[in-house]
Write a protein that holds these residues in place. Sequence first.
Motif, PDB file in Angstrom:
ATOM      1  N   ALA A 111     -20.043 -21.802   8.939  1.00  6.78           N
ATOM      2  CA  ALA A 111     -21.495 -21.990   9.017  1.00  6.78           C
ATOM      3  C   ALA A 111     -22.001 -21.638  10.416  1.00  6.78           C
ATOM      4  O   ALA A 111     -23.046 -21.005  10.575  1.00  6.78           O
ATOM      5  N   GLU A 112     -21.237 -22.009  11.426  1.00  4.35           N
ATOM      6  CA  GLU A 112     -21.621 -21.662  12.793  1.00  4.35           C
ATOM      7  C   GLU A 112     -21.520 -20.149  13.005  1.00  4.35           C
ATOM      8  O   GLU A 112     -22.426 -19.516  13.546  1.00  4.35           O
ATOM      9  N   ALA A 113     -20.427 -19.562  12.519  1.00  3.31           N
ATOM     10  CA  ALA A 113     -20.238 -18.112  12.692  1.00  3.31           C
ATOM     11  C   ALA A 113     -21.361 -17.329  11.994  1.00  3.31           C
ATOM     12  O   ALA A 113     -21.767 -16.265  12.463  1.00  3.31           O
ATOM     13  N   TRP A 114     -21.863 -17.844  10.896  1.00  2.00           N
ATOM     14  CA  TRP A 114     -22.950 -17.175  10.167  1.00  2.00           C
ATOM     15  C   TRP A 114     -24.340 -17.469  10.736  1.00  2.00           C
ATOM     16  O   TRP A 114     -25.339 -16.971  10.231  1.00  2.00           O
ATOM     17  N   GLY A 115     -24.399 -18.334  11.729  1.00  2.00           N
ATOM     18  CA  GLY A 115     -25.705 -18.674  12.286  1.00  2.00           C
ATOM     19  C   GLY A 115     -26.487 -19.655  11.430  1.00  2.00           C
ATOM     20  O   GLY A 115     -27.703 -19.786  11.566  1.00  2.00           O
ATOM     21  N   MET A 116     -25.800 -20.365  10.559  1.00  2.00           N
ATOM     22  CA  MET A 116     -26.483 -21.319   9.678  1.00  2.00           C
ATOM     23  C   MET A 116     -26.778 -22.621  10.410  1.00  2.00           C
ATOM     24  O   MET A 116     -27.699 -23.345  10.053  1.00  2.00           O
ATOM     25  N   ILE A 117     -25.938 -22.918  11.412  1.00  2.00           N
ATOM     26  CA  ILE A 117     -26.116 -24.140  12.205  1.00  2.00           C
ATOM     27  C   ILE A 117     -25.998 -23.782  13.685  1.00  2.00           C
ATOM     28  O   ILE A 117     -25.543 -22.690  14.039  1.00  2.00           O
ATOM     29  N   TRP A 118     -26.378 -24.730  14.525  1.00  2.00           N
ATOM     30  CA  TRP A 118     -26.350 -24.485  15.964  1.00  2.00           C
ATOM     31  C   TRP A 118     -24.923 -24.473  16.495  1.00  2.00           C
ATOM     32  O   TRP A 118     -24.513 -23.538  17.169  1.00  2.00           O
ATOM     33  N   LYS A 119     -24.113 -25.486  16.124  1.00  2.00           N
ATOM     34  CA  LYS A 119     -22.857 -25.645  16.838  1.00  2.00           C
ATOM     35  C   LYS A 119     -21.871 -26.557  16.097  1.00  2.00           C
ATOM     36  O   LYS A 119     -22.287 -27.560  15.512  1.00  2.00           O
ATOM     37  N   VAL A 120     -20.605 -26.222  16.157  1.00  2.00           N
ATOM     38  CA  VAL A 120     -19.532 -27.097  15.671  1.00  2.00           C
ATOM     39  C   VAL A 120     -18.998 -27.907  16.849  1.00  2.00           C
ATOM     40  O   VAL A 120     -18.888 -27.392  17.958  1.00  2.00           O
ATOM     41  N   VAL A 121     -18.688 -29.165  16.586  1.00  2.00           N
ATOM     42  CA  VAL A 121     -18.180 -30.067  17.616  1.00  2.00           C
ATOM     43  C   VAL A 121     -16.932 -30.751  17.052  1.00  2.00           C
ATOM     44  O   VAL A 121     -16.887 -31.065  15.862  1.00  2.00           O
ATOM     45  N   ASP A 122     -15.932 -30.984  17.904  1.00  2.00           N
ATOM     46  CA  ASP A 122     -14.753 -31.719  17.435  1.00  2.00           C
ATOM     47  C   ASP A 122     -15.171 -33.069  16.862  1.00  2.00           C
ATOM     48  O   ASP A 122     -16.047 -33.734  17.415  1.00  2.00           O
ATOM     49  N   ASP A 123     -14.529 -33.457  15.783  1.00  2.00           N
ATOM     50  CA  ASP A 123     -14.935 -34.662  15.045  1.00  2.00           C
ATOM     51  C   ASP A 123     -15.192 -35.865  15.948  1.00  2.00           C
ATOM     52  O   ASP A 123     -16.235 -36.509  15.856  1.00  2.00           O
ATOM     53  N   GLU A 124     -14.210 -36.138  16.813  1.00  2.00           N
ATOM     54  CA  GLU A 124     -14.323 -37.368  17.600  1.00  2.00           C
ATOM     55  C   GLU A 124     -15.404 -37.272  18.686  1.00  2.00           C
ATOM     56  O   GLU A 124     -15.806 -38.280  19.252  1.00  2.00           O
ATOM     57  N   ARG A 125     -15.915 -36.051  18.932  1.00  2.00           N
ATOM     58  CA  ARG A 125     -16.953 -35.861  19.947  1.00  2.00           C
ATOM     59  C   ARG A 125     -18.356 -35.770  19.350  1.00  2.00           C
ATOM     60  O   ARG A 125     -19.350 -35.770  20.079  1.00  2.00           O
ATOM     61  N   LEU A 126     -18.420 -35.663  18.016  1.00  2.00           N
ATOM     62  CA  LEU A 126     -19.712 -35.332  17.388  1.00  2.00           C
ATOM     63  C   LEU A 126     -20.835 -36.286  17.780  1.00  2.00           C
ATOM     64  O   LEU A 126     -21.891 -35.849  18.249  1.00  2.00           O
ATOM     65  N   MET A 127     -20.630 -37.580  17.589  1.00  2.00           N
ATOM     66  CA  MET A 127     -21.752 -38.500  17.812  1.00  2.00           C
ATOM     67  C   MET A 127     -22.116 -38.607  19.291  1.00  2.00           C
ATOM     68  O   MET A 127     -23.287 -38.743  19.621  1.00  2.00           O
TER      69      MET A 127
END
Length: 262
Positions: free
Chosen positions: A175-191
């Motif tokens: 989704a990030e590579a396609w420009g569908m979302i801004w950014k992927v974050v490691d699970d434990e860092r997301l919040m």
Amino acid sequence: TERTILLAIAGGVATVTLNRPDRLNSFTAAMHAELREALAEAREDASVRCLLLTGAGRGFCAGQDLSDRAVAPGAQGPDLGVSIETNYNPLVRSLRDLPMPVVCAVNGVAAGAGANLALACDIVLAARSASFIQAFCKIGLIPDSGGTWTLPRLVGHARAKGLAMLGEKLSAEQAEAWGMIWKVVDDERLMDEAGALARHLATQPTRGLALTKQALNAASTNDLNTQLDLERDLQREAGRTEDYREGVAAFVAKRAPNFEGR
Ligand code: T3D
């Protein structure tokens, strides 16, 4: 009974958490009503300058709760048009029209209306393990919550049609590579990251960001001449805010600005 929507307001950020984790935060009518209340409360609170939307537990949102939707053979099911008109459309409109940035932290699977709810937000972060599923086609429905409008604009028609007609799981990274979302974050860092981003946005020129959001939203349907006129009008408005005055004063004085959101 446990609230299906949690609202916490702190540091200029209203955090709204979908809270039916054992059903992957899928929507009931009661949950829609609670969400409308929470969004209205956040909107009316003058201290709130950014909204952060996320889900409790391992999922973000699995769309409509389908246990509400099973009907006996031959029996008349609910009118889904009414459901869309009363619940999903007002939700998408209120996020789009909220005069402040809306950050979405997609903490896990986002399926059906849950996926398109995330995509209706302004800045979408997703946990690396999260995924997006246009699940509608698997039960004979069409993408709703703005999906047929949002998807082709974000990823193009070819990918929008593939996603909508195949209902395959799209990873957060894709989704990030396609420009569908801004950014992927490691699970434990997301919040932590989503919270820091939201708190940062809450210190920025809120009126200017709201006008930026309005302009970009309108650009999806306007032609260039109409958009240039709109930019003129909105820039006039932005130029009259106290935050603009403060931004220029701070720049000239080589000091950090102190924006108040006015
Ligand atoms: O009806 C209208 O008003 C019109 C509007 C429609 C909008 C829509 O959103 S239609 C699309 C509805 N959503 C779906 O079709 C998605 C259904 N869910 C799934 O396909 C899967 O649950 C997921 C792919 C999202 C996640 O799969 P997985 O394997 O990680 O989890 P799971 O085991 O399927 O789900 C965990 C539990 O949540 C499970 O219950 P259990 O077995 O532990 O008792 C599952 O039944 C429940 N759950 C998940 N999604 C829904 C749900 N229960 C009710 N409704 C759901 N949508």
